[in-house]
Design a protein around this motif. Structure first.
Motif, PDB file in Angstrom:
ATOM      1  N   ALA A 116       0.837  -1.189   0.000  1.00 10.59           N
ATOM      2  CA  ALA A 116       0.000   0.000   0.000  1.00 10.59           C
ATOM      3  C   ALA A 116       0.875   1.243   0.000  1.00 10.59           C
ATOM      4  O   ALA A 116       2.030   1.182   0.400  1.00 10.59           O
ATOM      5  CB  ALA A 116      -0.912   0.015   1.218  1.00 10.59           C
ATOM      6  N   ALA A 117       0.323   2.356  -0.439  1.00 10.83           N
ATOM      7  CA  ALA A 117       1.066   3.604  -0.430  1.00 10.83           C
ATOM      8  C   ALA A 117       0.121   4.774  -0.223  1.00 10.83           C
ATOM      9  O   ALA A 117      -0.985   4.785  -0.763  1.00 10.83           O
ATOM     10  CB  ALA A 117       1.821   3.785  -1.740  1.00 10.83           C
TER      11      ALA A 117
ATOM     12  N   TYR B 172      -5.559  16.417  -0.307  1.00 11.28           N
ATOM     13  CA  TYR B 172      -6.205  15.111  -0.193  1.00 11.28           C
ATOM     14  C   TYR B 172      -5.177  14.042   0.148  1.00 11.28           C
ATOM     15  O   TYR B 172      -3.994  14.181  -0.176  1.00 11.28           O
ATOM     16  CB  TYR B 172      -6.906  14.728  -1.502  1.00 11.28           C
ATOM     17  CG  TYR B 172      -8.131  15.558  -1.773  1.00 11.28           C
ATOM     18  CD1 TYR B 172      -9.371  15.170  -1.298  1.00 11.28           C
ATOM     19  CD2 TYR B 172      -8.017  16.761  -2.483  1.00 11.28           C
ATOM     20  CE1 TYR B 172     -10.495  15.945  -1.526  1.00 11.28           C
ATOM     21  CE2 TYR B 172      -9.141  17.549  -2.715  1.00 11.28           C
ATOM     22  CZ  TYR B 172     -10.379  17.126  -2.234  1.00 11.28           C
ATOM     23  OH  TYR B 172     -11.495  17.891  -2.452  1.00 11.28           O
ATOM     24  N   CYS B 173      -5.664  13.013   0.800  1.00  7.01           N
ATOM     25  CA  CYS B 173      -4.809  11.882   1.124  1.00  7.01           C
ATOM     26  C   CYS B 173      -5.355  10.678   0.348  1.00  7.01           C
ATOM     27  O   CYS B 173      -6.484  10.244   0.564  1.00  7.01           O
ATOM     28  CB  CYS B 173      -4.883  11.650   2.634  1.00  7.01           C
ATOM     29  SG  CYS B 173      -4.254  10.081   3.140  1.00  7.01           S
ATOM     30  N   LEU B 174      -4.559  10.193  -0.600  1.00  3.49           N
ATOM     31  CA  LEU B 174      -5.006   9.073  -1.426  1.00  3.49           C
ATOM     32  C   LEU B 174      -4.249   7.822  -1.027  1.00  3.49           C
ATOM     33  O   LEU B 174      -3.021   7.797  -1.068  1.00  3.49           O
ATOM     34  CB  LEU B 174      -4.746   9.363  -2.914  1.00  3.49           C
ATOM     35  CG  LEU B 174      -5.122  10.744  -3.455  1.00  3.49           C
ATOM     36  CD1 LEU B 174      -4.823  10.830  -4.950  1.00  3.49           C
ATOM     37  CD2 LEU B 174      -6.588  11.058  -3.186  1.00  3.49           C
ATOM     38  N   ASN B 175      -4.977   6.818  -0.603  1.00  4.42           N
ATOM     39  CA  ASN B 175      -4.327   5.551  -0.254  1.00  4.42           C
ATOM     40  C   ASN B 175      -4.514   4.553  -1.377  1.00  4.42           C
ATOM     41  O   ASN B 175      -5.641   4.160  -1.685  1.00  4.42           O
ATOM     42  CB  ASN B 175      -4.930   4.968   1.021  1.00  4.42           C
ATOM     43  CG  ASN B 175      -4.561   5.789   2.235  1.00  4.42           C
ATOM     44  OD1 ASN B 175      -3.374   6.033   2.480  1.00  4.42           O
ATOM     45  ND2 ASN B 175      -5.557   6.221   2.984  1.00  4.42           N
ATOM     46  N   LEU B 176      -3.400   4.150  -1.962  1.00  2.00           N
ATOM     47  CA  LEU B 176      -3.457   3.121  -3.005  1.00  2.00           C
ATOM     48  C   LEU B 176      -3.153   1.780  -2.358  1.00  2.00           C
ATOM     49  O   LEU B 176      -2.149   1.619  -1.667  1.00  2.00           O
ATOM     50  CB  LEU B 176      -2.415   3.417  -4.087  1.00  2.00           C
ATOM     51  CG  LEU B 176      -2.106   2.255  -5.044  1.00  2.00           C
ATOM     52  CD1 LEU B 176      -3.341   1.810  -5.795  1.00  2.00           C
ATOM     53  CD2 LEU B 176      -1.015   2.658  -6.028  1.00  2.00           C
ATOM     54  N   ILE B 177      -4.041   0.852  -2.545  1.00  2.00           N
ATOM     55  CA  ILE B 177      -3.827  -0.495  -2.020  1.00  2.00           C
ATOM     56  C   ILE B 177      -3.612  -1.412  -3.211  1.00  2.00           C
ATOM     57  O   ILE B 177      -4.467  -1.498  -4.095  1.00  2.00           O
ATOM     58  CB  ILE B 177      -5.042  -0.927  -1.173  1.00  2.00           C
ATOM     59  CG1 ILE B 177      -5.121  -0.018   0.061  1.00  2.00           C
ATOM     60  CG2 ILE B 177      -4.919  -2.394  -0.768  1.00  2.00           C
ATOM     61  CD1 ILE B 177      -6.289  -0.281   0.952  1.00  2.00           C
ATOM     62  N   ASP B 178      -2.470  -2.032  -3.259  1.00  2.21           N
ATOM     63  CA  ASP B 178      -2.149  -2.868  -4.413  1.00  2.21           C
ATOM     64  C   ASP B 178      -2.789  -4.242  -4.249  1.00  2.21           C
ATOM     65  O   ASP B 178      -2.996  -4.715  -3.134  1.00  2.21           O
ATOM     66  CB  ASP B 178      -0.627  -3.007  -4.551  1.00  2.21           C
ATOM     67  CG  ASP B 178      -0.241  -3.459  -5.952  1.00  2.21           C
ATOM     68  OD1 ASP B 178      -1.072  -3.364  -6.871  1.00  2.21           O
ATOM     69  OD2 ASP B 178       0.901  -3.915  -6.124  1.00  2.21           O
TER      70      ASP B 178
ATOM     71  N   VAL C 274       1.928   4.893   9.006  1.00  9.41           N
ATOM     72  CA  VAL C 274       1.344   4.951   7.670  1.00  9.41           C
ATOM     73  C   VAL C 274       2.411   4.555   6.666  1.00  9.41           C
ATOM     74  O   VAL C 274       3.598   4.485   7.006  1.00  9.41           O
ATOM     75  CB  VAL C 274       0.792   6.355   7.356  1.00  9.41           C
ATOM     76  CG1 VAL C 274      -0.386   6.678   8.252  1.00  9.41           C
ATOM     77  CG2 VAL C 274       1.885   7.404   7.473  1.00  9.41           C
ATOM     78  N   LEU C 275       1.980   4.334   5.420  1.00  8.13           N
ATOM     79  CA  LEU C 275       2.894   3.880   4.389  1.00  8.13           C
ATOM     80  C   LEU C 275       3.059   5.005   3.389  1.00  8.13           C
ATOM     81  O   LEU C 275       2.124   5.352   2.674  1.00  8.13           O
ATOM     82  CB  LEU C 275       2.302   2.639   3.724  1.00  8.13           C
ATOM     83  CG  LEU C 275       2.054   1.574   4.789  1.00  8.13           C
ATOM     84  CD1 LEU C 275       0.850   0.741   4.503  1.00  8.13           C
ATOM     85  CD2 LEU C 275       3.309   0.736   4.964  1.00  8.13           C
ATOM     86  N   SER C 276       4.243   5.559   3.345  1.00  7.19           N
ATOM     87  CA  SER C 276       4.362   6.806   2.595  1.00  7.19           C
ATOM     88  C   SER C 276       5.256   6.754   1.351  1.00  7.19           C
ATOM     89  O   SER C 276       5.672   7.805   0.928  1.00  7.19           O
ATOM     90  CB  SER C 276       4.867   7.901   3.529  1.00  7.19           C
ATOM     91  OG  SER C 276       6.210   7.664   3.858  1.00  7.19           O
ATOM     92  N   PRO C 277       5.545   5.687   0.701  1.00  3.85           N
ATOM     93  CA  PRO C 277       5.218   4.292   0.976  1.00  3.85           C
ATOM     94  C   PRO C 277       6.157   3.656   1.995  1.00  3.85           C
ATOM     95  O   PRO C 277       5.943   2.505   2.362  1.00  3.85           O
ATOM     96  CB  PRO C 277       5.373   3.630  -0.388  1.00  3.85           C
ATOM     97  CG  PRO C 277       6.378   4.435  -1.094  1.00  3.85           C
ATOM     98  CD  PRO C 277       6.265   5.816  -0.560  1.00  3.85           C
ATOM     99  N   TYR C 278       7.171   4.391   2.459  1.00  6.10           N
ATOM    100  CA  TYR C 278       8.005   3.843   3.529  1.00  6.10           C
ATOM    101  C   TYR C 278       7.208   3.923   4.816  1.00  6.10           C
ATOM    102  O   TYR C 278       6.362   4.798   4.971  1.00  6.10           O
ATOM    103  CB  TYR C 278       9.287   4.670   3.671  1.00  6.10           C
ATOM    104  CG  TYR C 278       9.985   4.836   2.365  1.00  6.10           C
ATOM    105  CD1 TYR C 278      10.701   3.775   1.819  1.00  6.10           C
ATOM    106  CD2 TYR C 278       9.885   6.027   1.658  1.00  6.10           C
ATOM    107  CE1 TYR C 278      11.315   3.909   0.595  1.00  6.10           C
ATOM    108  CE2 TYR C 278      10.496   6.161   0.428  1.00  6.10           C
ATOM    109  CZ  TYR C 278      11.212   5.097  -0.108  1.00  6.10           C
ATOM    110  OH  TYR C 278      11.801   5.221  -1.313  1.00  6.10           O
ATOM    111  N   GLN C 279       7.526   3.045   5.757  1.00  9.56           N
ATOM    112  CA  GLN C 279       6.800   3.069   7.010  1.00  9.56           C
ATOM    113  C   GLN C 279       7.169   4.321   7.797  1.00  9.56           C
ATOM    114  O   GLN C 279       8.339   4.629   7.981  1.00  9.56           O
ATOM    115  CB  GLN C 279       7.116   1.809   7.807  1.00  9.56           C
ATOM    116  CG  GLN C 279       6.560   0.578   7.092  1.00  9.56           C
ATOM    117  CD  GLN C 279       6.931  -0.727   7.749  1.00  9.56           C
ATOM    118  OE1 GLN C 279       7.678  -0.740   8.721  1.00  9.56           O
ATOM    119  NE2 GLN C 279       6.415  -1.812   7.213  1.00  9.56           N
TER     120      GLN C 279
END
Ligand code: GTP
Length: 597
Positions: free
Chosen positions: A60-61, A72-78, A240-245
């Motif tokens: 996720a990122a 905005y905060c967009l969370n992409l879940i692969d 959170v995954l930013s995409p690093y933890q």
């Protein structure tokens, strides 16, 4: 950002339609990662995945994006791209409110896309169609859009034309994510419920759990409880995954993040489980949790018996990170000590085998995969059998049932005939055929899973010049007239070569198998009979004639390097051999039954 400015989404695509390339572009354009940080494709970060070009594990990122001065905060879940992992796909979809449906505009809709779109629709996701690869000369975005409308029934009037590779249409996609996908519901006040959509084992920190907070909030230091596994832990890190933890103190309903809590195995924090608070438990867990059920089994035996303990250690380590991998010790007089292992499907099996050999340096003999048969015995007992050599004797059994799958094939019309022959040949029951467009058809068959294990997919691809795609799902057990076919080499029963076949096919399989084994087993100093039997009845027989000549005689008198080369080649060939009695049997022989055509 407020919850109204959060968007959780995933990308649905058929393999190779450009999911990872698009994900990388989204991360780049939002400044989440710099180009130079990206090691090719960021989201697929397992070596094996990159090499095979497939997505196995989800990641996720979190991205920051500003539209009309609003952050905005967009969370992409692969999501993984293979049917073996459709449960994982369904759980990551369940963590989202929307999905990008990426279709390669030069290819059109494929079977895998369909399956995942249906999963997304079941989860009530807002779907944004994206027509990718418009830079290709062969791209026909309008035709692809029409296919999506006709096949899926999704309005494509505002489908986004994009080239993930050239960076065309990426801003439009980001804007669509913000404007078309709804924000999460604000349920931060309720008892905690968080959905696990991925977890992996880190040797230093224990299991890292990726989750979406559905209700309530979770804080660092909270005592959390996993509702399916029944385990409780202290969440010692949340982030959170930013995409690093990136560590944070608290996550609220609607947010996506990770936690670690000194969890020892992914089985204790499995995908689909619900996290709640130990002291304030949610009334019910989130829907959709399912145990992993292995569908195919095979035997894994070290070539060198001394490697047995190493094999066990390696399997235990892999299992820490793979709740779906099952194994138990298996002994065979022919093969010695090894393990019977269960997998979600063939890809999963190949991945595990490859990792055992590559990462743990094991030299293994793998036996042909088998499905799980259900044997109804005369004493009313039901025996589940995943190892053909352990099938109860004919006198003890009343009937045998085998798992069936429903498969849907999408193919250009010119290959329909050849693919239907394949379906027929594999004991398939034809269900229906529909033209989904003028040139493409969907064919549905129900057939035994056992007939799909092996080269079915390769056949599908070669008979359609690579153009057909397929998707399958388990539909339950059905009774079949099955028999056990045994193989004797040099008079000795070789258990790992035993296979369960339909009675009508037993003779042809027996003949083909003995012929194939004759080709694959190197000649010995003596004559070796190879026989296929049902019970004590021999139904096919071949014999391998003796070899007497010294292998080196060929280049006798020749130069020494050639001689060395020949010896080396032989030594390499020897590596993957198992001595069965006095006969050396190579790895390929154990898989021969899968490739009889
Ligand atoms: P899986 O991880 O297996 O599901 O594949 P994927 O859907 O992530 O596909 P990936 O992003 O790896 O892309 C597959 C191939 O298509 C790669 O060779 C990409 O370079 C190429 N590709 C992706 N997007 C585009 C595009 O817009 N135009 C062109 N010409 N090629 C693209």
């Amino acid at each position: 950002v407020p919850i109204s400015n959060i968007r959780n989404f995933c990308i649905i695509a058929h393999i190779d339609h450009g999911k990872s390339t698009l994900a990388d572009k989204l991360l780049q354009i939002t400044g989440t990662v710099q180009k130079r940080e990206m090691k090719e494709q960021f989201l697929d970060n397992m070596d094996l995945e990159r090499e095979r070009g497939i997505t196995i594990k989800l990641q996720a990122a979190r991205m920051r994006y500003i539209l009309n001065n609003e952050p905005y905060c967009l969370n992409l879940i692969d999501t993984p791209g293979h049917v073996d992992f459709s449960y994982e796909v369904s759980r990551s979809l369940a963590a989202c409110e929307g999905a990008l449906l990426v279709v390669d505009a030069s290819q059109g809709v494929e079977a895998q896309t369909l399956a995942n779109v249906y999963l997304a629709l079941e989860n009530n996701l807002e779907i944004i169609p994206v027509l990718n690869k418009i830079d290709l000369p062969g791209a026909e975005p309008d035709r692809a859009a029409k296919e999506i409308e006709e096949i899926i029934g999704l309005d494509c009037s505002d489908a986004i034309h994009c080239s993930a590779k050239e960076g065309i249409g990426i801003t439009e996609i980001l804007n669509a994510i913000v404007t078309r996908i709804p924000p999460p519901k604000d349920t931060a006040g309720g008892p905690l419920r968080a959905l696990i959509f991925d977890s992996y084992y880190d040797p230093y920190r224990g299991v890292i759990v990726y989750f979406r907070v559905v209700d309530g909030t979770v804080k660092k230091g909270d005592r959390i409880y996993f509702m399916a596994s029944g385990k409780d832990y202290i969440a010692d890190e949340i982030g959170v995954l930013s995409p690093y933890q990136l560590q944070v103190n608290e996550l609220y309903a609607g947010e996506v993040g990770y936690l670690s809590a000194s969890i020892r195995s992914v089985a204790d924090a499995r995908v689909g489980d619900t996290i709640t608070h130990y002291g304030r438990k949610a009334e019910s867990s989130l829907p959709g949790y399912a145990e992993a059920t292995p569908m195919v089994f095979c035997g894994l035996f070290p070539v060198d018996a001394d490697q047995f303990p190493e094999l066990r250690d390696a399997l235990e380590k892999l299992q820490l990170n793979d709740a779906a991998l099952k194994f138990e010790p298996e002994t065979s007089s022919a093969m010695g000590f090894g393990f019977r292992c269960g997998f979600l499907g063939l890809l999963h099996m190949e991945i595990v085998q490859e990792r055992l050999e590559r990462e743990y340096n094991l030299n293994l003999i793998t036996t042909a995969p088998s499905v799980v048969y259900r044997v109804n015995c005369v004493d009313d007992e039901i025996v589940e059998c995943s190892n053909p050599s352990l099938l109860p004797e004919p006198g003890k059994r009343r009937s045998i049932e085998e798992p069936y799958v429903k498969i849907e094939i999408l193919t250009p019309k010119e290959y329909i005939g050849s693919l239907m022959e394949l379906g027929q040949d594999r004991r398939g029951v034809f269900k229906e055929m529909n033209y989904i467009t003028e040139n493409r058809a969907s064919i549905i068959y129900e057939l035994p899973l056992a007939e799909m294990v092996g080269d079915f997919f390769d056949q599908l691809k070669s008979r359609s010049k690579g153009y057909a795609s397929m998707e399958y799902s388990l539909i339950g057990y059905r009774e079949s007239d099955l028999v056990k076919l045994d193989i004797q080499i040099n008079g000795e029963l070789v258990e790992p070569l035993s296979t369960i076949v339909h009675k009508d096919k037993a003779y042809s399989v027996g003949r083909a198998l003995t012929q194939k084994l004759k080709e694959l087993i190197p000649r010995q100093m003596f004559k070796v009979p190879i026989q296929a039997c049902i019970g004590s009845k021999v139904i096919a027989s071949e014999s391998l004639s003796a070899i007497r000549k010294d292998v080196l005689s060929k280049c006798y008198g020749g130069d020494i390097t050639r001689k060395k080369k020949l010896l080396k080649k032989q030594a390499e060939g020897k590596k993957r051999m198992k001595a069965i009695g006095k006969v050396d049997v190579p790895q390929e022989a154990f898989m021969a039954v899968l490739r009889l055509e």
